[in-house]
Design a protein around this motif. Structure first.
Motif, PDB file in Angstrom:
ATOM      1  N   ASN A  21       1.306   7.206  31.907  1.00  0.00           N
ATOM      2  CA  ASN A  21       2.764   7.313  31.911  1.00  0.00           C
ATOM      3  C   ASN A  21       3.391   7.160  30.525  1.00  0.00           C
ATOM      4  O   ASN A  21       4.527   6.699  30.404  1.00  0.00           O
ATOM      5  N   LEU A  22       2.669   7.547  29.484  1.00  0.00           N
ATOM      6  CA  LEU A  22       3.184   7.478  28.116  1.00  0.00           C
ATOM      7  C   LEU A  22       3.196   8.885  27.540  1.00  0.00           C
ATOM      8  O   LEU A  22       2.152   9.551  27.494  1.00  0.00           O
ATOM      9  N   TYR A  23       4.377   9.321  27.108  1.00  0.00           N
ATOM     10  CA  TYR A  23       4.564  10.682  26.603  1.00  0.00           C
ATOM     11  C   TYR A  23       5.120  10.634  25.183  1.00  0.00           C
ATOM     12  O   TYR A  23       5.787   9.661  24.793  1.00  0.00           O
ATOM     13  N   VAL A  24       4.860  11.698  24.416  1.00  0.00           N
ATOM     14  CA  VAL A  24       5.402  11.826  23.063  1.00  0.00           C
ATOM     15  C   VAL A  24       6.162  13.139  22.957  1.00  0.00           C
ATOM     16  O   VAL A  24       5.895  14.092  23.704  1.00  0.00           O
ATOM     17  N   ALA A  25       7.111  13.185  22.037  1.00  0.00           N
ATOM     18  CA  ALA A  25       7.976  14.358  21.930  1.00  0.00           C
ATOM     19  C   ALA A  25       8.339  14.604  20.481  1.00  0.00           C
ATOM     20  O   ALA A  25       8.252  13.712  19.636  1.00  0.00           O
ATOM     21  N   GLY A  26       8.764  15.841  20.206  1.00  0.00           N
ATOM     22  CA  GLY A  26       9.221  16.191  18.867  1.00  0.00           C
ATOM     23  C   GLY A  26       8.305  17.188  18.186  1.00  0.00           C
ATOM     24  O   GLY A  26       7.282  17.613  18.726  1.00  0.00           O
ATOM     25  N   ASN A  27       8.676  17.554  16.961  1.00  0.00           N
ATOM     26  CA  ASN A  27       7.892  18.529  16.210  1.00  0.00           C
ATOM     27  C   ASN A  27       6.460  18.058  15.969  1.00  0.00           C
ATOM     28  O   ASN A  27       5.560  18.878  15.760  1.00  0.00           O
ATOM     29  N   GLY A  28       6.235  16.758  15.981  1.00  0.00           N
ATOM     30  CA  GLY A  28       4.915  16.216  15.691  1.00  0.00           C
ATOM     31  C   GLY A  28       3.835  16.631  16.666  1.00  0.00           C
ATOM     32  O   GLY A  28       2.652  16.549  16.342  1.00  0.00           O
ATOM     33  N   ILE A  29       4.212  17.096  17.871  1.00  0.00           N
ATOM     34  CA  ILE A  29       3.182  17.468  18.838  1.00  0.00           C
ATOM     35  C   ILE A  29       2.729  18.915  18.659  1.00  0.00           C
ATOM     36  O   ILE A  29       1.733  19.328  19.252  1.00  0.00           O
ATOM     37  N   ILE A  30       3.423  19.702  17.838  1.00  0.00           N
ATOM     38  CA  ILE A  30       3.058  21.111  17.648  1.00  0.00           C
ATOM     39  C   ILE A  30       1.741  21.186  16.868  1.00  0.00           C
ATOM     40  O   ILE A  30       1.661  20.711  15.739  1.00  0.00           O
ATOM     41  N   PRO A  31       0.698  21.815  17.419  1.00  0.00           N
ATOM     42  CA  PRO A  31      -0.604  21.821  16.750  1.00  0.00           C
ATOM     43  C   PRO A  31      -0.894  23.091  15.958  1.00  0.00           C
ATOM     44  O   PRO A  31      -1.929  23.169  15.284  1.00  0.00           O
ATOM     45  N   THR A  32      -0.015  24.081  16.052  1.00  0.00           N
ATOM     46  CA  THR A  32      -0.302  25.382  15.451  1.00  0.00           C
ATOM     47  C   THR A  32       0.315  25.490  14.059  1.00  0.00           C
ATOM     48  O   THR A  32       1.123  24.674  13.650  1.00  0.00           O
ATOM     49  N   VAL A  33      -0.095  26.532  13.324  1.00  0.00           N
ATOM     50  CA  VAL A  33       0.452  26.791  11.989  1.00  0.00           C
ATOM     51  C   VAL A  33       1.735  27.599  12.160  1.00  0.00           C
ATOM     52  O   VAL A  33       1.699  28.716  12.670  1.00  0.00           O
ATOM     53  N   THR A  34       2.854  27.049  11.747  1.00  0.00           N
ATOM     54  CA  THR A  34       4.135  27.707  11.975  1.00  0.00           C
ATOM     55  C   THR A  34       4.887  27.947  10.672  1.00  0.00           C
ATOM     56  O   THR A  34       4.669  27.262   9.674  1.00  0.00           O
ATOM     57  N   ALA A  35       5.770  28.919  10.724  1.00  0.00           N
ATOM     58  CA  ALA A  35       6.757  29.112   9.665  1.00  0.00           C
ATOM     59  C   ALA A  35       8.168  29.122  10.252  1.00  0.00           C
ATOM     60  O   ALA A  35       9.140  28.981   9.531  1.00  0.00           O
ATOM     61  N   THR A  36       8.273  29.282  11.567  1.00  0.00           N
ATOM     62  CA  THR A  36       9.564  29.386  12.245  1.00  0.00           C
ATOM     63  C   THR A  36      10.183  28.005  12.462  1.00  0.00           C
ATOM     64  O   THR A  36       9.462  27.051  12.776  1.00  0.00           O
ATOM     65  N   ASN A  37      11.505  27.914  12.344  1.00  0.00           N
ATOM     66  CA  ASN A  37      12.204  26.655  12.638  1.00  0.00           C
ATOM     67  C   ASN A  37      11.724  26.130  13.994  1.00  0.00           C
ATOM     68  O   ASN A  37      11.741  26.854  14.982  1.00  0.00           O
ATOM     69  N   PRO A  38      11.324  24.840  14.093  1.00  0.00           N
ATOM     70  CA  PRO A  38      10.612  24.396  15.296  1.00  0.00           C
ATOM     71  C   PRO A  38      11.448  23.747  16.383  1.00  0.00           C
ATOM     72  O   PRO A  38      10.900  23.385  17.429  1.00  0.00           O
ATOM     73  N   THR A  39      12.769  23.559  16.208  1.00  0.00           N
ATOM     74  CA  THR A  39      13.528  22.761  17.177  1.00  0.00           C
ATOM     75  C   THR A  39      13.479  23.353  18.579  1.00  0.00           C
ATOM     76  O   THR A  39      13.225  22.647  19.561  1.00  0.00           O
ATOM     77  N   LEU A  40      13.729  24.647  18.710  1.00  0.00           N
ATOM     78  CA  LEU A  40      13.690  25.256  20.039  1.00  0.00           C
ATOM     79  C   LEU A  40      12.312  25.072  20.668  1.00  0.00           C
ATOM     80  O   LEU A  40      12.199  24.766  21.866  1.00  0.00           O
ATOM     81  N   PHE A  41      11.273  25.232  19.882  1.00  0.00           N
ATOM     82  CA  PHE A  41       9.888  25.086  20.341  1.00  0.00           C
ATOM     83  C   PHE A  41       9.650  23.679  20.874  1.00  0.00           C
ATOM     84  O   PHE A  41       9.122  23.484  21.984  1.00  0.00           O
ATOM     85  N   SER A  42      10.036  22.652  20.110  1.00  0.00           N
ATOM     86  CA  SER A  42       9.761  21.281  20.534  1.00  0.00           C
ATOM     87  C   SER A  42      10.626  20.870  21.723  1.00  0.00           C
ATOM     88  O   SER A  42      10.175  20.098  22.580  1.00  0.00           O
ATOM     89  N   VAL A  43      11.849  21.398  21.815  1.00  0.00           N
ATOM     90  CA  VAL A  43      12.672  21.129  23.001  1.00  0.00           C
ATOM     91  C   VAL A  43      12.055  21.791  24.227  1.00  0.00           C
ATOM     92  O   VAL A  43      12.028  21.216  25.324  1.00  0.00           O
ATOM     93  N   ALA A  44      11.518  23.009  24.054  1.00  0.00           N
ATOM     94  CA  ALA A  44      10.839  23.680  25.169  1.00  0.00           C
ATOM     95  C   ALA A  44       9.653  22.855  25.653  1.00  0.00           C
ATOM     96  O   ALA A  44       9.451  22.689  26.873  1.00  0.00           O
ATOM     97  N   LEU A  45       8.851  22.324  24.741  1.00  0.00           N
ATOM     98  CA  LEU A  45       7.710  21.489  25.133  1.00  0.00           C
ATOM     99  C   LEU A  45       8.185  20.224  25.835  1.00  0.00           C
ATOM    100  O   LEU A  45       7.523  19.740  26.767  1.00  0.00           O
TER     101      LEU A  45
END
Length: 495
Positions: free
Chosen positions: A456-480
């Motif tokens: 029951n412990l979850y983490v959130a934010g850009n820090g969980i993205i594991p891929t190589v990105t160049a695109t602004n990540p906010t929408l991505f991390s909110v989707a996750l």
């Protein structure tokens, strides 16, 4: 003092923490949700964007209040620093922005310098972000999350953030610019990856636009009784209390105080940002091998140019990342009136900002020092990161690309060279709590953002993205975050 308890405790009040709250409320209406924020309320409109404050003195005061541990006036750029920036060299004022801190002891001119961020206020970065919400490219997506699930999550994130796909649809200057850029970049691209308006979490108004903060995400939740939803400001989380793979609560304190209290929790979500969430896990004795490793940040190349036009543009344009092209480029108008020292422009000032993907390198990492504590009473952070040969090659390619765009659209503004910003300046660092398909020591959480080994412990934010990105990540991390929130509601409503 009355003991606190909640079905769900969320550490951090930024966009991803707020997305968790909103979707859990949607899918689990009776849940009691408590949100913890280390900083204060800065506006009567809880969590609203600071840039919407019309009075400049009041806005400055709010920005200072958001600085977390160093609430002091921002020292403005000097003329000498401005001239250094114009010449494409290091400009020390870039490291004096509100909330920034140096995350290692490197010389300011050393390529290993990393600028972190420690600002705190109700709304987190949702009160300060630029509101860019582009969708990630195919190669930036997470391969073990099904395309249909990711598309649905991205659509839900756009709804939560109220993303405007074209803020100024009747902008002939921007349309002309996009035609020019399209001739350069659109061939061979899918329609959704061609040159287009930058999607923004904004609402147009008669005099401009309003940026969206977490007030937009939370909506009517901000009017709820404290019995069902409560934000505790000026409240730092010292540690997550856990036993046998289950989080049972959190320990909290007012920043600067040693008087702690406990909050019992059925589920804990750590959404304190890509640096401070790993810090809290570490302080809580939750230390998977991948924690803080492979920190990854876009490199930024910027350029100020002049565009001759009889139809000045108002809106931002975007050249999306595609799989074999490791850049995401934003181009938009700026104003000479916002520049600290006079500049002679013969055309419209236009800003080019290029994000350049960087290699995932396990040697680039966070380090924690338990012998020293920070303003929240947590182990101090330092960051070790170096550019790889591949990073350096892509940066040179990115600078050449900016020069091509400049030549196509106009000319370099007199005296303004191409600038590479210090690492960390994008505030988009990723990978510190990376998501993985399996618990093999290379990741911190699963595809639902649940920390490996915990119920029951979850983490959130850009820090969980594991891929190589160049695109602004906010929408991505909110989707996750919406994926994790739906998982919590499904499981908890059945118990």
């Amino acid at each position: 003092m009355q003991d606190l308890s909640a079905d769900v405790v969320i550490v951090g009040s930024g966009p991803t923490g707020s997305a968790y709250a909103r979707i859990i409320r949607r899918d689990w209406p009776e849940a009691r949700i408590l949100m913890l924020e280390a900083g204060p309320y800065l506006r009567a409109e809880k969590g609203a964007h600071l840039d919407n404050i019309a009075d400049l003195e009041a806005r400055t005061a709010a920005e200072i209040g958001a600085q977390g541990p160093t609430r002091s006036a921002y020292a403005p750029i000097t003329e000498a620093e401005w001239n250094e920036r114009r010449a494409g060299r290091f400009d020390g004022s870039l490291l004096r922005r509100q909330g920034l801190f140096l995350a290692n002891e490197a010389d300011p001119h050393d390529e290993t310098l990393f600028a972190g961020f420690a600002a705190a206020n109700v709304g987190g970065m949702g009160t300060k972000w630029t509101t860019g919400c582009p969708r990630p490219s195919q190669s930036e997506r997470i391969p073990f999350i099904a395309a249909e699930q990711m598309d649905e999550a991205l659509g839900l994130a756009e709804d939560l953030l109220k993303v405007n796909k074209d803020l100024h649809p009747n902008d002939p200057g921007a349309s002309r610019l996009r035609e020019q850029l399209g001739a350069m970049f659109n061939q061979g691209r899918a329609p959704d990856r061609q040159v287009q308006p930058m999607p923004l979490a904004c609402t147009p108004t008669a005099s401009g636009f309003l940026r969206h903060g977490i007030d937009v995400i939370l909506g009517q939740m901000l009017e709820e009784s404290e019995e069902t939803f409560r934000i505790l400001p000026d409240t730092g989380c010292r540690r997550i209390i856990h036993e046998n793979g289950r989080a049972t609560g959190v320990e909290i304190a007012t920043p600067g105080s040693n008087d702690t209290r406990r909050v019992a929790a059925g589920t804990v979500i750590v959404a304190a940002d890509s640096l401070h969430s790993p810090q809290l896990l570490y302080a809580s004795g939750i230390r998977p091998a991948a924690l803080g490793r492979t920190i990854n940040d876009h490199y930024q190349v910027t350029k100020l140019i002049e565009v001759e036009t009889d139809q000045p543009m108002q809106s931002m344009s975007w050249i999306p990342r595609v799989d074999d092209w490791p850049f995401s480029v934003t181009i938009g108008p700026t104003s000479a009136n916002t520049m600290p020292f006079p500049a002679d422009f013969k055309g419209q000032p236009v800003f080019i900002g290029l994000f350049c993907a960087s290699d995932v390198d396990p040697g680039n990492r966070m380090e924690f020092d338990e012998t020293r504590t920070d303003w929240l009473g947590l182990p101090t952070i330092s960051i070790r990161a170096r550019k790889t040969p591949g990073d350096l090659a892509r940066l040179e390619e990115g600078k050449a690309l900016v020069a091509r765009i400049t030549d196509a659209l106009g000319r370099s503004a007199p005296g303004f060279e191409t600038v590479v910003l210090p690492v960390g300046s994008s505030l988009h660092y990723q990978g510190t709590m990376r998501m993985g398909e399996r618990n093999d020591g290379e990741s911190v959480c699963d595809a639902n953002s649940r920390v490996w080994g915990f119920e029951n412990l979850y983490v959130a934010g850009n820090g969980i993205i594991p891929t190589v990105t160049a695109t602004n990540p906010t929408l991505f991390s909110v989707a996750l975050a919406t994926i994790g929130a739906r998982q919590i509601a499904r499981e908890r409503r059945q118990t």
